[in-house]
Motif scaffolding. Structure first.
Motif, PDB file in Angstrom:
ATOM      1  N   ALA A  50      44.049  94.177  81.701  1.00  0.00           N
ATOM      2  CA  ALA A  50      44.621  94.739  80.479  1.00  0.00           C
ATOM      3  C   ALA A  50      45.031  96.065  80.301  1.00  0.00           C
ATOM      4  O   ALA A  50      46.110  96.621  79.816  1.00  0.00           O
ATOM      5  CB  ALA A  50      43.552  94.293  79.273  1.00  0.00           C
ATOM      6  N   VAL A  55      49.234  99.763  77.859  1.00  0.00           N
ATOM      7  CA  VAL A  55      48.712  99.999  76.324  1.00  0.00           C
ATOM      8  C   VAL A  55      47.511 101.266  76.158  1.00  0.00           C
ATOM      9  O   VAL A  55      46.866 101.439  77.179  1.00  0.00           O
ATOM     10  CB  VAL A  55      48.289  98.707  75.752  1.00  0.00           C
ATOM     11  CG1 VAL A  55      47.631  98.901  74.392  1.00  0.00           C
ATOM     12  CG2 VAL A  55      48.999  97.459  75.822  1.00  0.00           C
ATOM     13  N   VAL A  59      43.319 101.897  71.555  1.00  0.00           N
ATOM     14  CA  VAL A  59      43.616 100.804  70.956  1.00  0.00           C
ATOM     15  C   VAL A  59      42.988  99.671  71.722  1.00  0.00           C
ATOM     16  O   VAL A  59      42.381  98.727  70.960  1.00  0.00           O
ATOM     17  CB  VAL A  59      45.137 100.408  71.086  1.00  0.00           C
ATOM     18  CG1 VAL A  59      45.549  99.131  70.638  1.00  0.00           C
ATOM     19  CG2 VAL A  59      46.035 101.564  70.366  1.00  0.00           C
ATOM     20  N   LEU A  60      42.920  99.372  72.954  1.00  0.00           N
ATOM     21  CA  LEU A  60      42.264  98.616  73.687  1.00  0.00           C
ATOM     22  C   LEU A  60      40.690  98.524  73.508  1.00  0.00           C
ATOM     23  O   LEU A  60      40.023  97.534  73.369  1.00  0.00           O
ATOM     24  CB  LEU A  60      42.509  98.495  75.169  1.00  0.00           C
ATOM     25  CG  LEU A  60      43.944  98.081  75.525  1.00  0.00           C
ATOM     26  CD1 LEU A  60      44.172  98.095  77.015  1.00  0.00           C
ATOM     27  CD2 LEU A  60      44.593  96.961  74.892  1.00  0.00           C
ATOM     28  N   LEU A  63      39.865  97.378  70.129  1.00  0.00           N
ATOM     29  CA  LEU A  63      39.927  95.869  70.039  1.00  0.00           C
ATOM     30  C   LEU A  63      38.674  95.431  70.712  1.00  0.00           C
ATOM     31  O   LEU A  63      38.271  94.294  70.217  1.00  0.00           O
ATOM     32  CB  LEU A  63      41.290  95.490  70.754  1.00  0.00           C
ATOM     33  CG  LEU A  63      41.390  93.912  70.556  1.00  0.00           C
ATOM     34  CD1 LEU A  63      41.586  93.497  69.037  1.00  0.00           C
ATOM     35  CD2 LEU A  63      42.831  93.621  71.438  1.00  0.00           C
ATOM     36  N   TRP A 195      51.786  90.558  74.236  1.00  0.00           N
ATOM     37  CA  TRP A 195      50.474  90.411  73.707  1.00  0.00           C
ATOM     38  C   TRP A 195      49.434  90.152  74.711  1.00  0.00           C
ATOM     39  O   TRP A 195      48.340  90.021  74.321  1.00  0.00           O
ATOM     40  CB  TRP A 195      50.569  89.067  72.860  1.00  0.00           C
ATOM     41  CG  TRP A 195      51.378  89.200  71.667  1.00  0.00           C
ATOM     42  CD1 TRP A 195      52.683  89.211  71.510  1.00  0.00           C
ATOM     43  CD2 TRP A 195      50.916  89.581  70.155  1.00  0.00           C
ATOM     44  NE1 TRP A 195      53.059  89.648  70.305  1.00  0.00           N
ATOM     45  CE2 TRP A 195      52.088  89.878  69.496  1.00  0.00           C
ATOM     46  CE3 TRP A 195      49.567  89.893  70.064  1.00  0.00           C
ATOM     47  CZ2 TRP A 195      51.750  90.168  68.088  1.00  0.00           C
ATOM     48  CZ3 TRP A 195      49.313  90.345  68.319  1.00  0.00           C
ATOM     49  CH2 TRP A 195      50.502  90.593  67.693  1.00  0.00           C
ATOM     50  N   TYR A 198      46.062  92.364  74.742  1.00  0.00           N
ATOM     51  CA  TYR A 198      45.161  92.126  73.563  1.00  0.00           C
ATOM     52  C   TYR A 198      44.353  91.026  73.640  1.00  0.00           C
ATOM     53  O   TYR A 198      43.116  91.085  73.518  1.00  0.00           O
ATOM     54  CB  TYR A 198      46.104  92.307  72.385  1.00  0.00           C
ATOM     55  CG  TYR A 198      47.070  93.411  72.220  1.00  0.00           C
ATOM     56  CD1 TYR A 198      46.507  94.743  71.867  1.00  0.00           C
ATOM     57  CD2 TYR A 198      48.347  93.336  72.491  1.00  0.00           C
ATOM     58  CE1 TYR A 198      47.366  96.003  71.755  1.00  0.00           C
ATOM     59  CE2 TYR A 198      49.175  94.429  72.485  1.00  0.00           C
ATOM     60  CZ  TYR A 198      48.667  95.741  72.233  1.00  0.00           C
ATOM     61  OH  TYR A 198      49.747  96.831  72.006  1.00  0.00           O
ATOM     62  N   VAL A 201      41.716  91.316  76.435  1.00  0.00           N
ATOM     63  CA  VAL A 201      40.505  92.237  75.822  1.00  0.00           C
ATOM     64  C   VAL A 201      39.653  91.203  74.924  1.00  0.00           C
ATOM     65  O   VAL A 201      38.503  91.402  75.085  1.00  0.00           O
ATOM     66  CB  VAL A 201      41.159  93.440  75.102  1.00  0.00           C
ATOM     67  CG1 VAL A 201      40.026  94.153  74.428  1.00  0.00           C
ATOM     68  CG2 VAL A 201      41.701  94.423  76.074  1.00  0.00           C
TER      69      VAL A 201
END
Length: 252
Positions: A50, A55, A59-60, A63, A195, A198, A201
Motif C-alpha cells: 500500500a 499515497v 493518510v494511510l 486509515l 483505491w 486504501y 490498509v
C-alpha cells in the motif's frame, strides 16, 4: 479466472485439508503460528504494498488507525448482540461458553481476508494485462503466499467457535473474492486502481487487530517458560514463512 481460482479458492482448500489432516489436534499451538502469519502478512506484505503506491503515509496511517478502531467496535457490537441473546436464557452454560461461541475475531478476519483476496485478484488481472507470463507468475506467487495465511485464518475461525466445516466454508467464500477482484480489475482497473492502497490498509488493520487483540491475550494465559518458548518458536515460524514467500514474490 483460472489464475484467481487457483490463487484464492484452491489455496483455501489446501489450507483446510492441511488443517483437517495434520493440525486439528494442535489448535492451541497453531494460535501462536497464526499470530506470526497475520502480523507478517500485514506488516511485511500488505502495508508495504500500500505504501509503495505513493499515497501520503499520513493518510494511510490515519486509515490504519480508523480500521483498528472500526474492528474494535465491530467486535464489541457482535459481543453485545451475543450477550443479549444468551442473557437469562435458562441454559446452564459452562464458564467461558458465551465468549467462545460469540465468534470473537471471526467476522473481522473474514472481512479482512475478503478484502485482501479482492486486491490479490485485481493484482493478478493487472499482471495479465501487462504480460500473460507475469500474470501466471503473480498468481503462483500469491497462491503459495495464501496457503499459510488461509491456514492461519482457518485456525482463527475454529478458535473463535466455528465448526471446522463452517470455518472451511467461510474461508472458501472469502477466497472467492479473488475471482471477483480479477473480473472487476480486468474490466475497470483504470478506475479502481487508485483505491487499492486504501483497501489493502483496511485489510491489514483487520489482521493486526485479530493478532493483537484476540490471539495474543490467549497466548498470555499460558505463562510458564515451558509453554512460552514453543509459543515464541511458532510465532517466529509464522513470520519466517511469510517473510520467505514475500521475498519470492518480490524477486518475480
Amino acid at each position: 479466472m483460472l489464475a484467481t481460482l487457483v490463487s484464492g479458492v484452491v489455496s483455501a482448500l489446501v489450507a483446510g485439508w492441511l488443517a483437517y489432516r495434520y493440525f486439528a489436534r494442535f489448535l492451541h499451538q497453531l494460535v501462536s503460528f497464526s499470530v506470526g502469519v497475520l502480523l507478517s502478512v500485514a506488516l511485511l506484505h500488505t502495508l508495504p504494498e500500500a505504501f509503495e503506491s505513493g499515497v501520503s503515509p499520513s493518510v494511510l496511517f490515519s486509515l490504519l488507525l480508523a480500521g483498528l478502531l472500526a474492528f474494535f467496535m465491530l467486535e464489541k457490537l457482535a459481543l453485545l448482540r451475543h450477550n443479549h441473546h444468551h442473557e437469562h436464557d435458562g441454559h446452564g452454560h459452562p464458564a467461558g461458553h458465551d465468549a467462545h461461541e460469540a465468534g470473537r475475531g471471526g467476522l473481522a478476519v473474514l472481512v479482512g481476508d475478503g478484502l485482501h483476496n479482492f486486491c490479490d485478484g485485481m493484482l493478478i488481472a493487472a499482471s495479465f494485462l501487462v504480460d500473460h507470463r507475469l500474470g501466471m507468475m503473480t498468481a503462483l506467487s500469491i497462491a503459495v503466499h495464501e496457503v499459510p495465511q488461509e491456514l492461519g485464518d482457518f485456525v482463527v475461525l475454529v478458535n473463535a467457535g466455528f465448526t471446522r466445516r463452517r470455518a472451511l466454508t467461510f474461508n472458501v467464500m472469502a477466497s472467492m473474492m479473488a475471482m471477483l477482484g480479477g473480473v472487476v480489475g480486468y474490466f475497470v482497473l483504470a478506475q479502481l486502481q487508485a483505491w487499492l492502497p486504501y483497501v489493502l490498509v483496511v485489510a491489514a488493520s483487520s489482521f493486526i487487530y485479530i493478532a493483537l487483540a484476540d490471539l495474543v491475550p490467549q497466548m498470555h494465559r499460558r505463562s510458564s517458560l515451558a509453554e512460552s518458548l514453543p509459543q515464541f518458536a511458532l510465532v517466529a515460524a509464522g513470520v519466517f514463512v511469510i517473510y520467505a514467500v514475500t521475498l519470492l514474490v518480490h524477486e518475480h
